[in-house]
Design an enzyme around this catalytic site. Structure first.
Site, short mmCIF file in Angstrom:
data_model
loop_
_atom_site.label_atom_id
_atom_site.label_comp_id
_atom_site.label_asym_id
_atom_site.label_seq_id
_atom_site.Cartn_x
_atom_site.Cartn_y
_atom_site.Cartn_z
N SER A 129 -9.14 18.55 -10.64
CA SER A 129 -9.97 17.36 -10.42
C SER A 129 -9.39 16.48 -9.32
O SER A 129 -10.13 15.82 -8.59
CB SER A 129 -10.07 16.53 -11.70
OG SER A 129 -11.06 17.00 -12.56
N ASN A 160 -8.81 24.24 -14.70
CA ASN A 160 -7.42 24.11 -15.13
C ASN A 160 -7.06 25.14 -16.19
O ASN A 160 -6.42 24.83 -17.18
CB ASN A 160 -7.19 22.70 -15.67
CG ASN A 160 -7.50 21.62 -14.66
OD1 ASN A 160 -7.31 21.81 -13.47
ND2 ASN A 160 -7.98 20.48 -15.13
N HIS A 214 -11.54 8.76 -15.01
CA HIS A 214 -11.48 9.97 -14.20
C HIS A 214 -12.21 9.82 -12.86
O HIS A 214 -11.67 10.15 -11.80
CB HIS A 214 -12.08 11.12 -15.01
CG HIS A 214 -11.90 12.48 -14.42
ND1 HIS A 214 -12.86 13.07 -13.61
CD2 HIS A 214 -10.90 13.37 -14.54
CE1 HIS A 214 -12.44 14.27 -13.26
NE2 HIS A 214 -11.26 14.49 -13.82
N ALA A 217 -17.87 25.39 -9.63
CA ALA A 217 -17.06 25.81 -8.49
C ALA A 217 -17.31 27.26 -8.08
O ALA A 217 -17.21 27.60 -6.90
CB ALA A 217 -15.57 25.61 -8.82
N GLN A 263 0.84 -1.20 0.00
CA GLN A 263 0.00 0.00 0.00
C GLN A 263 0.87 1.24 0.00
O GLN A 263 1.77 1.38 0.82
CB GLN A 263 -0.93 0.02 1.21
CG GLN A 263 -1.84 1.24 1.25
CD GLN A 263 -2.94 1.09 2.26
OE1 GLN A 263 -3.97 0.51 2.00
NE2 GLN A 263 -2.72 1.63 3.45
N ASP A 277 -19.39 12.23 -11.57
CA ASP A 277 -18.25 12.18 -12.48
C ASP A 277 -18.53 11.18 -13.61
O ASP A 277 -19.66 11.06 -14.06
CB ASP A 277 -17.00 11.80 -11.67
CG ASP A 277 -15.72 12.37 -12.23
OD1 ASP A 277 -15.30 11.91 -13.30
OD2 ASP A 277 -15.13 13.27 -11.60
N VAL A 302 -3.58 2.07 -2.78
CA VAL A 302 -3.46 3.38 -2.15
C VAL A 302 -4.47 3.48 -1.00
O VAL A 302 -5.29 2.59 -0.80
CB VAL A 302 -3.72 4.52 -3.17
CG1 VAL A 302 -2.66 4.53 -4.25
CG2 VAL A 302 -5.12 4.39 -3.78
N ASP A 344 -9.54 -1.73 -4.39
CA ASP A 344 -9.31 -0.67 -3.42
C ASP A 344 -10.56 0.16 -3.16
O ASP A 344 -10.53 1.08 -2.33
CB ASP A 344 -8.19 0.25 -3.90
CG ASP A 344 -7.02 0.31 -2.92
OD1 ASP A 344 -7.12 -0.31 -1.84
OD2 ASP A 344 -6.02 0.97 -3.24
N TYR A 402 -19.98 28.90 -7.88
CA TYR A 402 -21.23 29.16 -7.16
C TYR A 402 -21.01 29.15 -5.66
O TYR A 402 -20.21 28.38 -5.13
CB TYR A 402 -22.30 28.13 -7.55
CG TYR A 402 -22.70 28.18 -8.99
CD1 TYR A 402 -22.92 29.40 -9.62
CD2 TYR A 402 -22.83 27.02 -9.73
CE1 TYR A 402 -23.28 29.45 -10.95
CE2 TYR A 402 -23.20 27.06 -11.07
CZ TYR A 402 -23.42 28.28 -11.68
OH TYR A 402 -23.77 28.34 -13.00
N ASN A 425 -6.30 -1.17 3.12
CA ASN A 425 -6.33 -2.63 3.04
C ASN A 425 -4.99 -3.27 2.68
O ASN A 425 -4.93 -4.39 2.18
CB ASN A 425 -7.37 -3.06 2.00
CG ASN A 425 -7.08 -2.48 0.61
OD1 ASN A 425 -6.12 -1.73 0.43
ND2 ASN A 425 -7.90 -2.84 -0.36
#
Length: 396
Positions: free
Chosen positions: A337, A274, A183, A286, A115, A145, A200, A154, A288, A196
């Protein structure tokens, strides 16, 4: 005003509702032929406005609980609808995109052993929170998304319900909301990968993840699709909505959906965009008031070169060279993101402890680390998950 905590003064240079698409008219929608049929979002006030919109519709794609609907309509009917006092707006159903400027190329075959603690998880002191017994268990996080890989080792233990507003069409679609892009799965891993001993670990590790698929295999969708995903998230009673997507102009329909969700207790987190380097270019949703706009930092605590900035930025989080889950393995991506789900995961840690969305938002602001960047770059500062939970990372 949504918040009585000075938020309005941080956003006092915002454009009203992002682009005023409902009041300025639709530009460039018509095809070369007379009377083209186009898809629009219509917000109405009262039953008469709803009836008027429905009567002009060639087809009705979607109806919302917040007095709006998505229809196809002859362009010649739009001026008449817009003149009605019981019609709040008519806007083009424009496009929204996943916000990722680049990707790496490591371990996409799933060969990661052991991990890894990604640098961003470490930088926001999420592992300190885990050591203190905070895992996000009991909180619900919607990843709004491209979907989430339904059988990723994972993520699988944390997966709950899902909903697809666009169809899964590529790869292995075991569920309608499966990720045919990569994504959404990457964002899900940063927010809430399982602790676990493989792959990651996320900012939270035991929250329940919900895939809300509003972007297709190319990473694109419409304002109506995203608004429907936000509305569904609210209707399920979920705690956090993570939106690593955006557009350069706003949509009143998406704004209405964000208001609907925020008023029903959802903590909304969105990628700033970006478009950097720039000084005032935060995208939508974003920008708002209902959303926490998140900019991206690099491993040296500088602002990532691609990160959008502006007075709407509320928090900064790691967003460059972020290692996380993808269908079939793991990979390194960069973008606001990638910064957004760090904050979403921290929101889950707080809301699992009984914080409301407004309380969690304020707590994240109050405990953010000042990086010495300009306020339009970092907002209140860098996310600090441990500090938000009252933990001292220096003791670790």
């Amino acid at each position: 005003m949504l918040h009585g905590d000075g938020q309005a003064t941080r956003r006092n240079v915002l454009k009203a509702v992002g682009g005023t698409v409902g009041s300025t008219g639709i530009v460039g929608l018509a095809s070369a032929s007379e009377g083209a049929t186009i898809e629009v979002n219509v917000g109405y006030a009262g039953k008469s406005g709803r009836r008027a919109a429905r009567s002009e519709a060639r087809s009705i794609r979607r109806e919302f609980a917040f007095d709006a609907l998505t229809i196809t309509v002859n362009e010649n009917a739009i001026p008449g609808l817009r003149r009605r006092k019981d019609v709040r707006y008519v806007e083009e159903n424009g496009s929204v995109y996943a916000l990722r400027p680049g990707k790496g190329g490591t371990d996409v075959d799933g060969s990661s052993t052991g991990q890894t603690l990604p640098w961003g998880i470490d930088r926001v002191d999420a592992e300190v929170a885990h050591g203190g017994g905070y895992t996000g268990a009991g909180a619900d996080v919607a990843i709004i998304d491209t979907g989430i890989d339904s059988d990723h080792p994972d993520l699988q233990a944390n997966l709950g319900e899902g909903k697809a507003f666009v169809s899964c069409r590529g790869g292995t679609c075991n569920e309608p909301w499966d990720d045919d892009n990569d994504h959404g799965t990457h964002c899900a891993g940063t927010a809430d990968a399982v602790d676990n001993d493989e792959g990651v670990v996320g900012v939270s590790t035991e929250a329940t993840l919900h895939a809300v698929k509003v972007l297709d295999k190319r990473g694109s969708g419409t304002f109506s699709d995203v608004a429907a995903g936000v509305e569904w998230t609210a209707d399920q009673g979920y705690d956090v909505g993570s939106m690593s997507l955006g557009a350069s102009s706003g949509s009143q329909t998406l704004k209405d959906a964000c208001s609907y969700a925020y008023e029903r207790g959802v903590l909304l987190v969105a990628a700033a965009g970006n478009s950097g380097p720039c000084s005032d270019c935060v995208g939508y949703p974003a920008a708002y008031d209902e959303c926490i706009a998140v900019s991206a930092t690099s491993e040296d605590d500088s602002l990532a070169s691609f990160s959008s900035t502006g007075p709407e930025v509320e928090l900064a989080a790691p967003g460059e060279d972020v290692y996380s889950t993808v269908p079939g393995g793991y990979d390194t991506f960069s973008g606001t993101s990638m910064a957004c789900p760090h904050v979403a995961g921290a929101g889950a840690l707080l809301m699992a402890e009984g914080y409301t969305n407004a309380e969690a938002r304020q707590r994240l602001r109050d405990t953010a680390e000042d990086l010495g960047l300009a306020s339009n770059e970092q907002g209140y500062g860098l996310l600090d998950a441990a500090a938000a939970l009252g933990l001292d990372s220096s003791d670790n």
